[in-house]
Design a protein around this motif. Structure first.
Motif, PDB file in Angstrom:
ATOM      1  N   ASP A 190       0.813  -1.209   0.000  1.00  0.00           N
ATOM      2  CA  ASP A 190       0.000   0.000   0.000  1.00  0.00           C
ATOM      3  C   ASP A 190       0.854   1.270   0.000  1.00  0.00           C
ATOM      4  N   ARG A 191       2.130   1.096   0.306  1.00  0.00           N
ATOM      5  CA  ARG A 191       3.008   2.260   0.385  1.00  0.00           C
ATOM      6  C   ARG A 191       3.920   2.363  -0.835  1.00  0.00           C
ATOM      7  N   VAL A 192       4.355   1.217  -1.330  1.00  0.00           N
ATOM      8  CA  VAL A 192       5.317   1.202  -2.437  1.00  0.00           C
ATOM      9  C   VAL A 192       4.596   0.749  -3.712  1.00  0.00           C
ATOM     10  N   PRO A 193       4.766   1.479  -4.796  1.00  0.00           N
ATOM     11  CA  PRO A 193       4.092   1.039  -6.033  1.00  0.00           C
ATOM     12  C   PRO A 193       4.782  -0.191  -6.631  1.00  0.00           C
ATOM     13  N   ILE A 194       4.169  -1.328  -6.449  1.00  0.00           N
ATOM     14  CA  ILE A 194       4.768  -2.605  -6.857  1.00  0.00           C
ATOM     15  C   ILE A 194       3.941  -3.242  -7.971  1.00  0.00           C
ATOM     16  N   ASP A 195       4.618  -3.646  -9.034  1.00  0.00           N
ATOM     17  CA  ASP A 195       3.916  -4.182 -10.206  1.00  0.00           C
ATOM     18  C   ASP A 195       3.964  -5.703 -10.281  1.00  0.00           C
ATOM     19  N   TYR A 196       4.863  -6.290  -9.507  1.00  0.00           N
ATOM     20  CA  TYR A 196       5.115  -7.726  -9.651  1.00  0.00           C
ATOM     21  C   TYR A 196       5.591  -8.268  -8.320  1.00  0.00           C
ATOM     22  N   ILE A 197       5.148  -9.469  -7.984  1.00  0.00           N
ATOM     23  CA  ILE A 197       5.627 -10.133  -6.765  1.00  0.00           C
ATOM     24  C   ILE A 197       6.117 -11.531  -7.110  1.00  0.00           C
ATOM     25  N   LYS A 198       7.300 -11.848  -6.598  1.00  0.00           N
ATOM     26  CA  LYS A 198       7.790 -13.224  -6.670  1.00  0.00           C
ATOM     27  C   LYS A 198       7.522 -13.852  -5.306  1.00  0.00           C
ATOM     28  N   TRP A 199       6.667 -14.860  -5.276  1.00  0.00           N
ATOM     29  CA  TRP A 199       6.237 -15.517  -4.019  1.00  0.00           C
ATOM     30  C   TRP A 199       7.044 -16.796  -3.858  1.00  0.00           C
ATOM     31  N   ASP A 200       7.980 -16.785  -2.924  1.00  0.00           N
ATOM     32  CA  ASP A 200       8.912 -17.905  -2.791  1.00  0.00           C
ATOM     33  C   ASP A 200       8.543 -18.799  -1.609  1.00  0.00           C
ATOM     34  N   MET A 201       9.165 -19.968  -1.533  1.00  0.00           N
ATOM     35  CA  MET A 201       8.917 -20.935  -0.452  1.00  0.00           C
ATOM     36  C   MET A 201      10.097 -21.902  -0.459  1.00  0.00           C
ATOM     37  N   ASN A 202      11.013 -21.671   0.500  1.00  0.00           N
ATOM     38  CA  ASN A 202      12.321 -22.305   0.362  1.00  0.00           C
ATOM     39  C   ASN A 202      12.635 -23.457   1.306  1.00  0.00           C
ATOM     40  N   ARG A 203      11.613 -24.173   1.716  1.00  0.00           N
ATOM     41  CA  ARG A 203      11.904 -25.439   2.399  1.00  0.00           C
ATOM     42  C   ARG A 203      10.643 -26.288   2.390  1.00  0.00           C
ATOM     43  N   PHE A 217       1.926 -11.839 -10.542  1.00  0.00           N
ATOM     44  CA  PHE A 217       2.531 -12.732  -9.551  1.00  0.00           C
ATOM     45  C   PHE A 217       3.292 -13.859 -10.234  1.00  0.00           C
ATOM     46  N   GLU A 218       4.447 -14.193  -9.662  1.00  0.00           N
ATOM     47  CA  GLU A 218       5.209 -15.350 -10.112  1.00  0.00           C
ATOM     48  C   GLU A 218       5.494 -16.217  -8.890  1.00  0.00           C
ATOM     49  N   SER A 219       5.114 -17.476  -8.948  1.00  0.00           N
ATOM     50  CA  SER A 219       5.381 -18.344  -7.808  1.00  0.00           C
ATOM     51  C   SER A 219       6.754 -18.967  -7.945  1.00  0.00           C
ATOM     52  N   CYS A 220       7.265 -19.470  -6.819  1.00  0.00           N
ATOM     53  CA  CYS A 220       8.621 -19.991  -6.790  1.00  0.00           C
ATOM     54  C   CYS A 220       8.731 -20.864  -5.549  1.00  0.00           C
ATOM     55  N   SER A 221       9.546 -21.877  -5.609  1.00  0.00           N
ATOM     56  CA  SER A 221       9.882 -22.626  -4.402  1.00  0.00           C
ATOM     57  C   SER A 221      11.261 -23.210  -4.631  1.00  0.00           C
ATOM     58  N   GLY A 222      12.277 -22.453  -4.256  1.00  0.00           N
ATOM     59  CA  GLY A 222      13.645 -22.873  -4.557  1.00  0.00           C
ATOM     60  C   GLY A 222      13.725 -23.253  -6.026  1.00  0.00           C
ATOM     61  N   GLY A 224      -2.368 -25.922  -9.223  1.00  0.00           N
ATOM     62  CA  GLY A 224      -3.034 -25.196  -8.145  1.00  0.00           C
ATOM     63  C   GLY A 224      -2.536 -23.764  -8.085  1.00  0.00           C
ATOM     64  N   PHE A 225      -1.234 -23.596  -8.077  1.00  0.00           N
ATOM     65  CA  PHE A 225      -0.656 -22.251  -8.013  1.00  0.00           C
ATOM     66  C   PHE A 225      -0.991 -21.421  -9.247  1.00  0.00           C
ATOM     67  N   LEU A 226      -1.084 -22.088 -10.395  1.00  0.00           N
ATOM     68  CA  LEU A 226      -1.375 -21.341 -11.631  1.00  0.00           C
ATOM     69  C   LEU A 226      -2.709 -20.609 -11.570  1.00  0.00           C
ATOM     70  N   HIS A 227      -3.615 -21.108 -10.752  1.00  0.00           N
ATOM     71  CA  HIS A 227      -4.925 -20.462 -10.619  1.00  0.00           C
ATOM     72  C   HIS A 227      -4.784 -19.057 -10.033  1.00  0.00           C
ATOM     73  N   TYR A 228      -3.753 -18.867  -9.203  1.00  0.00           N
ATOM     74  CA  TYR A 228      -3.544 -17.565  -8.558  1.00  0.00           C
ATOM     75  C   TYR A 228      -2.432 -16.777  -9.227  1.00  0.00           C
ATOM     76  N   MET A 229      -1.422 -17.494  -9.717  1.00  0.00           N
ATOM     77  CA  MET A 229      -0.231 -16.838 -10.245  1.00  0.00           C
ATOM     78  C   MET A 229       0.054 -17.373 -11.643  1.00  0.00           C
ATOM     79  N   PRO A 230       0.014 -16.493 -12.638  1.00  0.00           N
ATOM     80  CA  PRO A 230       0.089 -16.976 -14.020  1.00  0.00           C
ATOM     81  C   PRO A 230       1.458 -17.468 -14.452  1.00  0.00           C
ATOM     82  N   GLN A 231       2.484 -17.209 -13.653  1.00  0.00           N
ATOM     83  CA  GLN A 231       3.783 -17.743 -14.031  1.00  0.00           C
ATOM     84  C   GLN A 231       4.550 -18.248 -12.816  1.00  0.00           C
ATOM     85  N   ALA A 232       5.590 -19.043 -13.081  1.00  0.00           N
ATOM     86  CA  ALA A 232       6.356 -19.666 -12.001  1.00  0.00           C
ATOM     87  C   ALA A 232       7.833 -19.664 -12.390  1.00  0.00           C
ATOM     88  N   TRP A 233       8.682 -19.547 -11.365  1.00  0.00           N
ATOM     89  CA  TRP A 233      10.116 -19.625 -11.614  1.00  0.00           C
ATOM     90  C   TRP A 233      10.446 -21.110 -11.755  1.00  0.00           C
TER      91      TRP A 233
END
Ligand code: GLA
Length: 727
Positions: A468-481, A523-528, A536-545
């Motif tokens: 809400d404070r920073v104008p952000i156009d893209y998020i990489k959502w990671d999960m590393n374990r 949004f781009e999903s990622c998990s290591g 499942g993730f594609l339903h929320y995030m159109p791309q993945a690392w």
């Protein structure tokens, strides 16, 4: 699309490409008759044969000794009343019994496709594009109802299934297994193709013959995993990319999953797919219902390419959502491999300036911007800015990036927490952990208990305070374990078998809220890398690392395997520096570019260290990609030559109107006195005339005669691009 024949007691789900037949058999058991190419009609001649098989019991009520559900092909088999093969469900009743007996009760046919509650799923835009069949099976003694759901779209060669159980009794039932679907095949030779691997080596294709016995493909890691993607394909032994039958089975789920394949003594093959039944136990209270994730089963009569193309189209059109669903994705520069945690203003602003000069459209600031995150040992959970690491902070950087006419992206790892964090000091009880035991660490971090609403709310507030404070156009959502000590403090002992799935439901609720409230963000999903690359993730995030392995040669196999199911517009692919950080290999910039262009294109290297030649080549790559990205991201993808079969690899993209096409040829290793290579294209208009360089060639020539690959290619890591446009 769906009919029920009262006389034959047969449901026929049908569109122009496929038929699926279900029969209500003697005594109300639901038998599977057929799934495959469309049948104009079902005359009733093909009936499961009766045969008195020893040691195969006859169900209660049946009169003939030749009738046994132990040998029948079934739609949703259980255990304990006559079928000894793999069951699709396992329930523990209040009296301790696991014996149930579900028989046909009724059906309904609905226009469109109802939503699953709290789970990602394919959808319809208009009711008329699909029909859904609900078949209700009842066990009157246990007072339970199973609802099997089947959706067929008019335009896709696919059946989408899920299951729901309702408890109408006055006692609690423990659900230990509830598969999304079971698919039985008659006696026939079949191979299975599955996507396995590990970190930096995701979705490696393995093909094996299905032999008598049981084979399990699963994940117990709390995520869909690097190790075993929730997808298998069953194919004929002779099936190739271009011919033969293929049945894809893809679970739309990001947590623990399992597919059990069992071939019995009569050479019938059963495939059961769903949430992993290992350690699963759901307390189904009186009056409650439980719904499974869905499975998308795609049928192709013309090989693996057609199967994959159906997945790509169906997922792009009816699984992925939001602003970017069918929108061209920006080229990006990510600073991870350029700087890791070690960045400052000079480095970051330098990369942004250089990216702008090269025509790159988005800058993504990766890990290291929050808490006191100078390495991977701390600060996860503290989603506030690292004071002073960048003098003007995130907002200052975002503004600067925007002033350059570029977009700004940011990395988060919301499900994780470091022991060394403010959040952990305040809430050590918020992690997945078993009481009175130590906690395993992985990358020196713990997993937050996302089954808890208070945990989710805290992270949501922290994240959105930044958004809400920073104008952000893209998020990489990671999960590393992955998850260990899976236990939630808020749940009763009897409910601990629910934690993994409750975690997923909590995560999906979070993703739904975040993506709906911030619809402008890509949004781009990622998990290591690609440890949670699933439908499942594609339903929320159109791309993945796709993988932390950015080596072009490793990527050939990884992206080839990924393309079996997932659309090219979802496959994040970056050009990185050489020697490559994962393999130490030194490949050409050209092959790195062409491999990455076969996905959602970006860079992940220190742009400030480039030579003038490299800058010129990258500028050309970016420009070329932008010019052709509609074709590359959303065109029909065709695998021409597999990296699993030879040194030479070739991929191709054809626009939906077949007016243009692009092919990439890759030759990882050079050979002396090398044979000439002919590339035969596919998917073009037979009589279309295509411009290629200064020649005009018909589609039939390009597809049947082919083209010689340039014999002046020399050295390892050679590559060639071919672009065709209809005149
Ligand atoms: C994971 C991701 C990488 C990078 C690092 C940051 O490994 O896959 O791309 O974001 O985390 O820690």
């Amino acid at each position: 699309m769906i009919t029920f024949d009262e006389n034959k007691q047969v449901f026929h789900l049908k569109n122009e490409q496929i038929s699926y037949l279900i029969q209500i058999e003697e005594e109300g058991y639901l038998a599977h008759l057929y799934y495959g190419q469309a049948l104009s009609d079902y005359s009733g001649h093909y009936q499961f044969l009766r045969s008195n098989r020893s040691f195969s019991p006859n169900p209660a009520g049946a009169t003939a000794r030749s009738y046994s559900i132990d040998t029948l092909m079934l739609e949703y088999p259980g255990y304990g009343y006559g079928d000894f093969r793999e069951p699709a469900f396992n329930l523990k009743l209040a009296n301790g019994s696991r014996v149930t007996d579900f028989r046909y009760d009724r059906y309904e046919i609905l226009a469109g496709k109802p939503k699953l509650t709290g789970l990602p799923s394919t959808y319809v835009k208009e009711e008329k594009e699909a029909e859904t069949l609900h078949i209700y099976l009842k066990d009157p003694v246990a007072q339970l109802t199973l609802r099997l759901s089947y959706t067929i779209y008019a335009d896709y060669s696919a059946i989408i299934r899920s299951t729901k159980i309702s408890n109408e009794s006055t006692t609690t039932v423990e659900v230990n297994q509830l598969a999304s679907q079971c698919l039985d095949f008659p006696n026939r030779a079949l191979d299975v193709i599955h996507l396995n691997g590990t970190w930096a080596k995701e979705r490696q294709m393995t093909r094996e013959k299905i032999e008598i016995g049981t084979r399990v493909f699963d994940s117990k890691r709390g995520s869909s995993s690097h190790q075993q993607n929730p997808f298998v394909a069953l194919v004929e032994p002779t099936t190739t990319e271009f011919q033969g039958e293929a049945y894809g089975i893809c679970l739309v789920y990001s947590g623990n999953h399992e597919t059990v394949i069992q071939k019995d003594a009569f050479l019938q093959t059963r495939v059961v797919t769903g949430i992993n039944s290992f350690n699963f136990g759901w307390q189904l209270l009186p009056g409650a219902a439980f719904e499974t994730p869905e499975v998308v089963s795609v049928y192709s009569a013309t090989g693996l390419n057609t199967m994959s193309q159906t997945y790509h189209d169906l997922f792009n059109q009816r699984l992925v959502r939001g602003k970017y669903q069918l929108q061209e994705r920006p080229t990006l520069i990510n600073n991870w491999e350029a700087t890791y945690f070690n960045f400052n203003d000079e480095k970051i602003y330098g990369i942004v300036d250089q990216a702008k000069a090269l025509g790159i459209e988005m800058f993504v600031l990766d890990d290291g911007w929050f808490g006191v995150r100078d390495d991977d040992n701390r600060s996860l959970g503290d989603w506030f800015e690292y004071e002073g690491k960048l003098a003007k902070g995130l907002a200052g950087l975002a503004d600067y990036v925007h002033q350059q006419g570029m977009k700004f992206g940011l990395w988060f790892e919301p499900e994780m927490i470091s022991a060394n964090s403010e959040l952990y000091r305040q809430h050590p009880e918020w992690v997945l952990a078993t009481p009175n035991r130590g906690k395993s660490v992985s990358r020196n971090q713990y997993v937050l208990d996302f089954s808890r609403a208070d945990v989710r709310e805290n992270i949501y507030q922290q994240m959105t305070a930044i958004l809400d404070r920073v104008p952000i156009d893209y998020i990489k959502w990671d999960m590393n374990r992955n998850m260990t000590e899976v236990y939630s403090l808020l749940l009763d002992p009897a409910m601990q078998g629910e934690v993994s799935h409750r975690y997923m439901l909590g995560l999906y609720e979070f993703l739904e809220k975040l993506t709906q409230n911030y619809p402008e963000i890509l949004f781009e999903s990622c998990s290591g890398g690609g440890g949670r690359f699933d439908a499942g993730f594609l339903h929320y995030m159109p791309q993945a690392w796709t993988s932390d392995n950015t080596d072009a040669i490793s990527r050939l196999k990884i992206q080839h395997g990924t393309s079996m199911v997932y659309p090219i517009s979802s496959i994040g692919a970056h050009v990185s520096a050489v020697p490559n950080h994962q393999t130490n290999r030194q490949t050409s910039l050209a092959i790195r570019g062409n491999v990455a262009m076969s996905g959602v294109f970006g860079y992940e290297l220190d742009l400030t260290q480039l030579t003038a030649d490299e800058k010129a080549e990258i500028k050309e790559q970016v420009q070329f990609y932008k010019q052709h990205r509609q074709l590359l991201q959303f065109g029909t993808f065709i695998r021409l030559q597999s990296p699993y079969e030879s040194n030479d690899v070739a991929w191709m993209f054809v626009s939906k109107d077949q007016k243009e096409a692009m092919a990439f040829y890759f030759r990882p290793l050079a050979d002396a006195a090398a044979p000439f290579v002919t590339l035969k294209l596919a998917g073009l208009k037979t009589d279309g005339i295509y411009q290629w360089n200064d020649q005009q060639i018909t589609g039939s020539e390009l597809m049947h005669l082919g083209l010689y690959v340039d014999d002046s290619l020399h050295g390892d890591y050679a590559t060639q691009r071919f672009y065709f446009k209809e005149v």
